[in-house]
Design an enzyme around this catalytic site. Structure first.
Site, PDB file in Angstrom:
ATOM      1  N   HIS A  45      -8.533   1.300  -3.553  1.00 39.03           N
ATOM      2  CA  HIS A  45      -9.617   1.351  -2.490  1.00 39.03           C
ATOM      3  C   HIS A  45     -10.090   2.434  -2.317  1.00 39.03           C
ATOM      4  O   HIS A  45      -9.518   3.591  -1.689  1.00 39.03           O
ATOM      5  CB  HIS A  45      -8.593   0.777  -1.377  1.00 39.03           C
ATOM      6  CG  HIS A  45      -9.630   0.672   0.152  1.00 39.03           C
ATOM      7  ND1 HIS A  45      -8.803   0.439   1.151  1.00 39.03           N
ATOM      8  CD2 HIS A  45     -10.685   0.533   0.333  1.00 39.03           C
ATOM      9  CE1 HIS A  45      -9.685   0.482   1.936  1.00 39.03           C
ATOM     10  NE2 HIS A  45     -10.822   0.260   1.550  1.00 39.03           N
ATOM     11  N   ASP A  71      -6.837  -6.044   4.841  1.00 42.81           N
ATOM     12  CA  ASP A  71      -6.228  -4.744   4.734  1.00 42.81           C
ATOM     13  C   ASP A  71      -6.233  -4.015   6.160  1.00 42.81           C
ATOM     14  O   ASP A  71      -7.093  -3.833   6.594  1.00 42.81           O
ATOM     15  CB  ASP A  71      -6.942  -3.701   3.892  1.00 42.81           C
ATOM     16  CG  ASP A  71      -6.341  -2.233   3.434  1.00 42.81           C
ATOM     17  OD1 ASP A  71      -5.349  -2.289   4.157  1.00 42.81           O
ATOM     18  OD2 ASP A  71      -6.961  -1.768   2.749  1.00 42.81           O
ATOM     19  N   MET A  83      -8.683   8.615  -0.148  1.00 39.67           N
ATOM     20  CA  MET A  83      -9.595   9.223   0.832  1.00 39.67           C
ATOM     21  C   MET A  83      -9.972  10.475   0.433  1.00 39.67           C
ATOM     22  O   MET A  83      -9.335  11.301   0.164  1.00 39.67           O
ATOM     23  CB  MET A  83      -8.508   9.073   2.127  1.00 39.67           C
ATOM     24  CG  MET A  83      -8.289   7.540   2.682  1.00 39.67           C
ATOM     25  SD  MET A  83      -7.224   7.517   4.203  1.00 39.67           S
ATOM     26  CE  MET A  83      -6.383   5.942   4.126  1.00 39.67           C
ATOM     27  N   MET A 128     -11.882   4.786  -0.393  1.00 42.33           N
ATOM     28  CA  MET A 128     -12.698   5.391   0.857  1.00 42.33           C
ATOM     29  C   MET A 128     -13.159   6.908   0.631  1.00 42.33           C
ATOM     30  O   MET A 128     -12.779   7.860   1.309  1.00 42.33           O
ATOM     31  CB  MET A 128     -11.575   5.262   2.049  1.00 42.33           C
ATOM     32  CG  MET A 128     -11.322   3.994   2.205  1.00 42.33           C
ATOM     33  SD  MET A 128      -9.636   3.935   3.160  1.00 42.33           S
ATOM     34  CE  MET A 128      -8.597   3.696   1.940  1.00 42.33           C
ATOM     35  N   HIS A 141      -1.439  -1.324  -4.098  1.00 41.82           N
ATOM     36  CA  HIS A 141      -2.822  -0.844  -3.427  1.00 41.82           C
ATOM     37  C   HIS A 141      -2.643   0.515  -3.310  1.00 41.82           C
ATOM     38  O   HIS A 141      -1.831   0.967  -2.799  1.00 41.82           O
ATOM     39  CB  HIS A 141      -2.799  -1.523  -2.010  1.00 41.82           C
ATOM     40  CG  HIS A 141      -3.973  -1.342  -1.346  1.00 41.82           C
ATOM     41  ND1 HIS A 141      -5.257  -2.066  -1.647  1.00 41.82           N
ATOM     42  CD2 HIS A 141      -4.574  -0.395  -0.166  1.00 41.82           C
ATOM     43  CE1 HIS A 141      -6.388  -1.734  -0.740  1.00 41.82           C
ATOM     44  NE2 HIS A 141      -5.806  -0.850   0.101  1.00 41.82           N
ATOM     45  N   SER A 186       0.770  -1.204  -0.050  1.00 41.23           N
ATOM     46  CA  SER A 186       0.078   0.098  -0.053  1.00 41.23           C
ATOM     47  C   SER A 186       0.760   1.226  -0.031  1.00 41.23           C
ATOM     48  O   SER A 186       1.795   1.538   1.097  1.00 41.23           O
ATOM     49  CB  SER A 186      -1.060   0.235   1.298  1.00 41.23           C
ATOM     50  OG  SER A 186      -1.546   1.303   1.345  1.00 41.23           O
ATOM     51  N   ASP A 223      -4.741   3.608  -1.826  1.00 43.04           N
ATOM     52  CA  ASP A 223      -5.793   4.151  -1.008  1.00 43.04           C
ATOM     53  C   ASP A 223      -6.223   5.659  -1.255  1.00 43.04           C
ATOM     54  O   ASP A 223      -5.416   6.628  -0.934  1.00 43.04           O
ATOM     55  CB  ASP A 223      -5.444   4.034   0.566  1.00 43.04           C
ATOM     56  CG  ASP A 223      -5.127   2.693   1.135  1.00 43.04           C
ATOM     57  OD1 ASP A 223      -6.105   1.979   1.134  1.00 43.04           O
ATOM     58  OD2 ASP A 223      -4.199   2.393   1.690  1.00 43.04           O
ATOM     59  N   MET A 249     -11.758  -5.063   5.926  1.00 42.31           N
ATOM     60  CA  MET A 249     -10.586  -4.189   6.882  1.00 42.31           C
ATOM     61  C   MET A 249     -10.311  -5.037   7.848  1.00 42.31           C
ATOM     62  O   MET A 249     -11.196  -5.440   8.797  1.00 42.31           O
ATOM     63  CB  MET A 249     -11.509  -2.997   6.915  1.00 42.31           C
ATOM     64  CG  MET A 249     -11.603  -2.166   5.612  1.00 42.31           C
ATOM     65  SD  MET A 249      -9.901  -1.753   4.733  1.00 42.31           S
ATOM     66  CE  MET A 249      -9.092  -0.880   5.999  1.00 42.31           C
TER      67      MET A 249
END
Ligand code: DX5
Ligand code: ZN
Length: 215
Positions: free
Chosen positions: A64, A172, A35, A66, A31, A7, A33, A134
């Site tokens: 991913h 994760d 956000m 979020m 990965h 990540s 992330d 998660m």
């Protein structure tokens, strides 16, 4: 077969390309992330960074999301070069998001927070490529693994096997050699790891060791 997904959240954002090159030999997926400061209390990166990284590497981009409003950004991620996106089941309207991802040619992931029960994602198992469970509350790297999620991992593994589905089962949050081994024993097969890889003195070696621990 176990797969490792470093990540980049825990990498140096000023040197992302170098960080990726460093772990590439041991990275099955990368990965990413995303956000938004709403769905989670943190802000990270979005499609422009994915597009820049796409020019730099052919690694699989596992994004991913979020964010509160993935429907408004899925086409931007596809355009930027994402290979797969995961949307959170807690948002609702999952069938429509799955339809949208399929239409865009994205691999389809559904992500599940630690406190969300397995029942919330069970209806979608036939329609997805990846189930992300998660093992921390989403928002930050470097948090402690939540062993209580392993029961849900076992439930998911049992149901995927019962239905004979080839859905990837990803964990994760707080994944290192020890916790990765626990998750592997519970049935996970894709291991996201941020700080255990990128905060190690030798990230490539850390990724290699994680791979050995979950094999
Ligand atoms: C947390 C992110 C994770 C994070 C994991 O919200 O979804 O992907 O990067 O970082 P570590 O491995 O440090 O817990
Ligand atoms: Zn993540």
């Amino acid at each position: 077969m176990a797969r490792i997904a470093p990540s980049i959240l825990s990498a140096d954002f000023a040197s992302l390309a170098d960080a990726i090159d460093q772990v590439k030999p041991e990275a099955d997926l990368l990965h990413v992330d995303v956000m938004d400061g709403h769905f989670v209390p943190n802000l990270t990166i979005g499609p422009p960074v994915v597009a820049s990284l796409r020019k730099h590497t052919d690694l699989y981009f596992d994004c991913h999301l979020m964010i509160d409003n993935p429907a408004e950004f899925l086409d931007d991620f596809a355009e930027a070069g994402a290979d797969g996106c995961s949307v959170h089941v807690e948002l609702g309207d999952v069938p429509e998001l799955i339809r949208q991802m399929r239409e865009l040619g994205l691999d389809v992931g559904v992500a599940v927070n630690p406190e969300t029960p397995f029942d919330a994602c069970e209806p979608y198992l036939d329609d997805i490529d990846l189930l992300l469970l998660m093992t921390v509350h989403p928002g930050f790297g470097g948090q402690e693994f939540m062993p209580e999620v392993m029961e849900k991992v076992r439930q998911a593994r049992a149901e995927l096997d019962r239905r004979n589905l080839g859905v990837a089962l990803q964990v994760d949050g707080g994944i290192n050699e020890q916790t990765g081994a626990l998750a592997a024993a519970a049935g996970a097969d894709v291991f996201v790891s941020g700080s255990a890889i990128f905060h190690a003195a030798d990230p490539l070696e850390a990724a290699r060791r994680l791979g050995a621990a979950v094999a």
